[in-house]
Design a protein around this motif. Structure first.
Motif, PDB file in Angstrom:
ATOM      1  N   VAL A  34      -2.427  47.284  26.508  1.00  0.00           N
ATOM      2  CA  VAL A  34      -3.109  48.572  26.411  1.00  0.00           C
ATOM      3  C   VAL A  34      -3.438  48.871  24.952  1.00  0.00           C
ATOM      4  CG1 VAL A  34      -2.933  51.051  26.843  1.00  0.00           C
ATOM      5  CG2 VAL A  34      -2.000  49.431  28.509  1.00  0.00           C
ATOM      6  N   ASN A  38      -6.980  49.696  23.345  1.00  0.00           N
ATOM      7  CA  ASN A  38      -7.080  50.979  22.640  1.00  0.00           C
ATOM      8  C   ASN A  38      -7.699  50.791  21.257  1.00  0.00           C
ATOM      9  OD1 ASN A  38      -6.079  53.974  22.666  1.00  0.00           O
ATOM     10  ND2 ASN A  38      -5.418  53.165  20.686  1.00  0.00           N
ATOM     11  N   TYR A  41     -11.404  50.237  21.751  1.00  0.00           N
ATOM     12  CA  TYR A  41     -12.099  51.454  22.152  1.00  0.00           C
ATOM     13  C   TYR A  41     -12.141  52.481  21.026  1.00  0.00           C
ATOM     14  CZ  TYR A  41     -13.724  55.115  25.313  1.00  0.00           C
ATOM     15  OH  TYR A  41     -14.446  56.097  25.929  1.00  0.00           O
ATOM     16  N   ALA A  71     -14.355  58.893  27.397  1.00  0.00           N
ATOM     17  CA  ALA A  71     -13.017  58.660  26.861  1.00  0.00           C
ATOM     18  C   ALA A  71     -11.938  59.337  27.700  1.00  0.00           C
ATOM     19  CB  ALA A  71     -12.941  59.163  25.423  1.00  0.00           C
ATOM     20  N   ARG A  73     -11.681  59.642  30.804  1.00  0.00           N
ATOM     21  CA  ARG A  73     -11.311  58.825  31.964  1.00  0.00           C
ATOM     22  C   ARG A  73     -10.238  57.800  31.590  1.00  0.00           C
ATOM     23  NH1 ARG A  73     -13.117  60.395  37.112  1.00  0.00           N
ATOM     24  NH2 ARG A  73     -14.827  61.862  36.740  1.00  0.00           N
ATOM     25  N   TYR A  74     -10.414  57.142  30.461  1.00  0.00           N
ATOM     26  CA  TYR A  74      -9.405  56.185  29.985  1.00  0.00           C
ATOM     27  C   TYR A  74      -8.091  56.885  29.672  1.00  0.00           C
ATOM     28  CZ  TYR A  74      -6.884  53.865  26.174  1.00  0.00           C
ATOM     29  OH  TYR A  74      -5.906  53.371  25.351  1.00  0.00           O
ATOM     30  N   ALA A  77      -6.085  57.744  32.648  1.00  0.00           N
ATOM     31  CA  ALA A  77      -5.384  56.582  33.201  1.00  0.00           C
ATOM     32  C   ALA A  77      -4.107  56.300  32.419  1.00  0.00           C
ATOM     33  CB  ALA A  77      -6.301  55.360  33.181  1.00  0.00           C
ATOM     34  N   TRP A  91      -7.829  50.240  36.613  1.00  0.00           N
ATOM     35  CA  TRP A  91      -6.945  50.178  35.445  1.00  0.00           C
ATOM     36  C   TRP A  91      -5.594  49.528  35.752  1.00  0.00           C
ATOM     37  CZ3 TRP A  91      -8.467  50.649  30.686  1.00  0.00           C
ATOM     38  CH2 TRP A  91      -9.595  51.414  30.390  1.00  0.00           C
ATOM     39  N   GLY A 112      -9.928  45.755  29.846  1.00  0.00           N
ATOM     40  CA  GLY A 112     -10.066  47.188  29.612  1.00  0.00           C
ATOM     41  C   GLY A 112     -11.522  47.621  29.584  1.00  0.00           C
ATOM     42  N   HIS A 116     -13.361  50.262  32.117  1.00  0.00           N
ATOM     43  CA  HIS A 116     -13.955  51.466  31.549  1.00  0.00           C
ATOM     44  C   HIS A 116     -15.469  51.521  31.789  1.00  0.00           C
ATOM     45  CE1 HIS A 116     -13.392  55.071  29.393  1.00  0.00           C
ATOM     46  NE2 HIS A 116     -13.897  54.686  28.232  1.00  0.00           N
ATOM     47  N   ASP A 120     -15.475  53.813  34.957  1.00  0.00           N
ATOM     48  CA  ASP A 120     -15.439  55.116  34.283  1.00  0.00           C
ATOM     49  C   ASP A 120     -16.805  55.579  33.784  1.00  0.00           C
ATOM     50  OD1 ASP A 120     -12.750  54.864  34.712  1.00  0.00           O
ATOM     51  OD2 ASP A 120     -12.194  54.677  32.594  1.00  0.00           O
TER      52      ASP A 120
END
Length: 247
Positions: A34, A38, A41, A71, A73-74, A77, A91, A112, A116, A120
């Motif tokens: 993750v 991250n 993103y 963002a 939406r992520y 999760a 996810w 990821g 997304h 998303d």
């Protein structure tokens, strides 16, 4: 997962989204799957923020509305996983495999992005349309500009994280696996899904079924992208994830 991951995003601006993702980057170990996504993103979101500030991303209100809801939406999760709830199906593979030693940083990053963008993004377009009182077609320019940033970033990710060119043989499992997925196709699918979902907005039952099927399909692709690979052979190394900090 650390307690700091569970806080909601304060406010509604891109600055608060960036602050939240920076906090996650500090809280998570670099090799956590993750954390790998991250960082990727966060880079995209910072680029979008710069683009909006400089006027390169067109209408600021539209671009910001789309980016913030994307963002969210992520981050929702992340919050669901931290609270031991079930995040969307798209996810779940990333959260379940985030510590698997047989999955490379590149796989984490692309899984990821798959979740997304594939799931998303179309929902974020619809969310933004509802807030702004417009149809998806009126956000197409902003959608395309953000998509162009994602494509450029994906290319950089592959350069930074993929093993050296002498190892990228056709039979290499990583080469074969990642060749089965395309960000361009995922982005095109997200746009079509957004338009379809907008057309179904007066049919909530059908729209809910559409989203559920989309979620499940993107999750299936995510599981494929996270297929554990054989341990590195002699002379082959797994390159650290992009932006990884020395610890």
């Amino acid at each position: 997962m650390a307690h700091s991951e569970q806080s909601t995003v304060p406010g509604r601006g891109i600055g608060s989204v960036i602050a939240r993702m920076r906090a996650l980057a500090e809280a998570l170990p670099d090799r956590d799957g993750v954390a790998v996504f991250n960082r990727v993103y966060l880079t995209v979101t910072e680029a979008v923020d710069t683009g909006i500030s400089s006027g390169r991303l067109g209408e600021p209100a539209q671009a910001a509305a789309l980016d913030v809801r994307f963002a969210a939406r992520y981050l929702a999760a992340v919050d669901a996983a931290a609270a031991d709830d079930r995040p969307p199906a798209c996810w779940r593979p990333l959260f379940r495999c985030r510590h698997h030693p047989g999955v490379t940083p590149l796989q984490f990053a692309l899984a990821g992005i798959n979740a997304h963008v594939g799931h998303d993004l179309c929902l974020a377009v619809v969310d933004a349309c509802r807030v702004l009182g417009c149809a998806p077609e009126e956000l197409e320019d902003e959608f395309d500009r953000v998509g162009d940033l994602l494509v450029a970033l994906e290319e950089q990710i592959r350069e930074d994280v993929m093993p050296g060119p002498d190892l990228l043989q056709v039979a290499d499992p990583l080469t074969h696996l990642l060749g089965c997925w395309s960000l361009d196709r995922a982005r095109d699918g997200a746009w079509s899904a957004a338009r379809a979902l907008w057309a179904l907005r007066g049919l909530p039952t059908l729209a809910g079924e559409f989203v559920q099927r989309l979620d499940a399909g993107v999750g299936l692709v995510g599981r494929m992208l996270l297929t554990p690979l054989p341990l590195p052979r002699t002379g082959r190394t797994v390159v650290p994830s992009p932006g990884a900090r020395a610890r």
